[in-house]
Design an enzyme around this catalytic site. Sequence first.
Site, PDB file in Angstrom:
ATOM      1  N   PRO A  89       0.813  -1.225   0.000  1.00  0.00           N
ATOM      2  CA  PRO A  89       0.000   0.000   0.000  1.00  0.00           C
ATOM      3  C   PRO A  89       0.847   1.276   0.000  1.00  0.00           C
ATOM      4  O   PRO A  89       0.333   2.359  -0.241  1.00  0.00           O
ATOM      5  CB  PRO A  89      -0.821  -0.098   1.285  1.00  0.00           C
ATOM      6  CG  PRO A  89      -0.536  -1.404   1.908  1.00  0.00           C
ATOM      7  CD  PRO A  89       0.572  -2.066   1.187  1.00  0.00           C
ATOM      8  N   GLU A 116       2.822  -8.360   8.572  1.00  0.00           N
ATOM      9  CA  GLU A 116       2.751  -6.894   8.728  1.00  0.00           C
ATOM     10  C   GLU A 116       3.568  -6.199   7.641  1.00  0.00           C
ATOM     11  O   GLU A 116       3.475  -4.994   7.469  1.00  0.00           O
ATOM     12  CB  GLU A 116       3.264  -6.467  10.105  1.00  0.00           C
ATOM     13  CG  GLU A 116       2.734  -7.297  11.273  1.00  0.00           C
ATOM     14  CD  GLU A 116       1.223  -7.429  11.282  1.00  0.00           C
ATOM     15  OE1 GLU A 116       0.545  -6.400  11.278  1.00  0.00           O
ATOM     16  OE2 GLU A 116       0.733  -8.580  11.290  1.00  0.00           O
ATOM     17  N   ARG A 154      -3.461  -8.083 -20.843  1.00  0.00           N
ATOM     18  CA  ARG A 154      -4.442  -7.558 -21.804  1.00  0.00           C
ATOM     19  C   ARG A 154      -3.830  -6.570 -22.788  1.00  0.00           C
ATOM     20  O   ARG A 154      -4.435  -6.278 -23.820  1.00  0.00           O
ATOM     21  CB  ARG A 154      -5.593  -6.857 -21.070  1.00  0.00           C
ATOM     22  CG  ARG A 154      -6.447  -7.790 -20.251  1.00  0.00           C
ATOM     23  CD  ARG A 154      -7.388  -7.012 -19.332  1.00  0.00           C
ATOM     24  NE  ARG A 154      -8.185  -6.030 -20.056  1.00  0.00           N
ATOM     25  CZ  ARG A 154      -9.313  -6.311 -20.712  1.00  0.00           C
ATOM     26  NH1 ARG A 154      -9.783  -7.537 -20.708  1.00  0.00           N
ATOM     27  NH2 ARG A 154      -9.957  -5.369 -21.357  1.00  0.00           N
ATOM     28  N   ASP A 169      -8.731  -0.031 -27.534  1.00  0.00           N
ATOM     29  CA  ASP A 169      -8.166   1.164 -28.145  1.00  0.00           C
ATOM     30  C   ASP A 169      -9.077   2.374 -27.955  1.00  0.00           C
ATOM     31  O   ASP A 169      -8.625   3.445 -27.585  1.00  0.00           O
ATOM     32  CB  ASP A 169      -7.933   0.944 -29.647  1.00  0.00           C
ATOM     33  CG  ASP A 169      -6.759   0.006 -29.879  1.00  0.00           C
ATOM     34  OD1 ASP A 169      -5.999  -0.232 -28.917  1.00  0.00           O
ATOM     35  OD2 ASP A 169      -6.613  -0.490 -31.004  1.00  0.00           O
TER      36      ASP A 169
HETATM   37  C1  JCQ Z   1      -1.182  -3.339  -2.253  1.00  0.00           C
HETATM   38  N1  JCQ Z   1      -2.804  -1.928  -2.136  1.00  0.00           N
HETATM   39  C2  JCQ Z   1      -2.872  -2.660  -1.032  1.00  0.00           C
HETATM   40  C3  JCQ Z   1       0.065  -5.652   2.997  1.00  0.00           C
HETATM   41  C4  JCQ Z   1       2.185  -5.098   3.966  1.00  0.00           C
HETATM   42  C5  JCQ Z   1       4.859  -5.535   1.536  1.00  0.00           C
HETATM   43  O1  JCQ Z   1       4.189  -5.243   2.702  1.00  0.00           O
HETATM   44  C6  JCQ Z   1       2.822  -5.391   2.770  1.00  0.00           C
HETATM   45  C7  JCQ Z   1       2.064  -5.832   1.670  1.00  0.00           C
HETATM   46  C8  JCQ Z   1       0.690  -5.968   1.796  1.00  0.00           C
HETATM   47  C9  JCQ Z   1      -0.103  -6.437   0.641  1.00  0.00           C
HETATM   48  O2  JCQ Z   1      -0.418  -5.403  -0.299  1.00  0.00           O
HETATM   49  C10 JCQ Z   1      -1.521  -4.599  -0.059  1.00  0.00           C
HETATM   50  C11 JCQ Z   1      -1.839  -3.582  -1.083  1.00  0.00           C
HETATM   51  N2  JCQ Z   1      -1.819  -2.332  -2.851  1.00  0.00           N
HETATM   52  O3  JCQ Z   1      -2.188  -4.703   0.976  1.00  0.00           O
HETATM   53  C12 JCQ Z   1       0.828  -5.219   4.086  1.00  0.00           C
END
Ligand code: JCQ
Length: 251
Positions: A89, A116, A154, A169
């Site tokens: 995120p 986490e 795609r 397109d």
């Molecule tokens: C990706 N929007 C949301 C969650 C930590 C790499 O660290 C983490 C990865 C995630 C998984 O990705 C998402 C995400 N784009 O949650 C927490």
Amino acid sequence: MRFDVFTLLPEVMHTYLRSSVLGKAQEAGLIEVHLHNIRDHTLDRHHTTDDEPYGGGGGMVMKPEPIFAAVESVVGEALETTPVLLLTPQGRVFRQEVAHELAGYERLVLICGRYEGVDERVRQYLATDEISVGDYVLTGGELPALVIIDTIARLQSGVLGDVEATEKDSYSSGLLEHPHYTRPASFRGWGVPEVLLSGDHARIAAWRREQSLRRTLLRRPDLFETAKLDEADRNLLDRMKKGNKRNTLKE
Ligand code: JCQ
């Protein structure tokens, strides 16, 4: 184009990748998706992939060694020229234009985090880019990886049929799509716009464009900042905005 995905849950991605458009694209050799289980690259007896965070605070963090070992052993010297994307995120937000940019590479590496997060050294010394698919938190990077593979697949020539490719397109205009209808012409007494039954292709095209503009104005006016509009579009939009004072925008 080749995708190498590093994940603790390759099996959850497998079914989706085999299905429909993505499955056919792989059968036709237009894309290759290789799934790698990070756990296969652990060296300890318990195949440990996560550990407690330094500094405390609870939760678990993915250890760097198995991730580096997995990516380095699979990708090798191609690492020097291959983007390594970490799905998080905290990354830059994935949009169609990012998809076009990434589609320019022959190969992409995607790292799916869980728990986490992943040890910061993965971001610093292995990932070349961090990508977010939206402002919400998921359990892992597997769904974002599927989103990215699907979107980029795609864009490869030959993956979509003629009709879809033509639609793709025309929708690279950056507007929302017009409404779609199919048979029956009357369903529970609800009809289909007369113009779509008229056979008049010029009128149909004009109606669809107006609907696209109207929907975009109502739902996603932010898209106009990057949408490709011509003179006729701008005139139509101006009239919609003026007409709006008399409520003609209500659907
Ligand atoms: C990706 N929007 C949301 C969650 C930590 C790499 O660290 C983490 C990865 C995630 C998984 O990705 C998402 C995400 N784009 O949650 C927490």
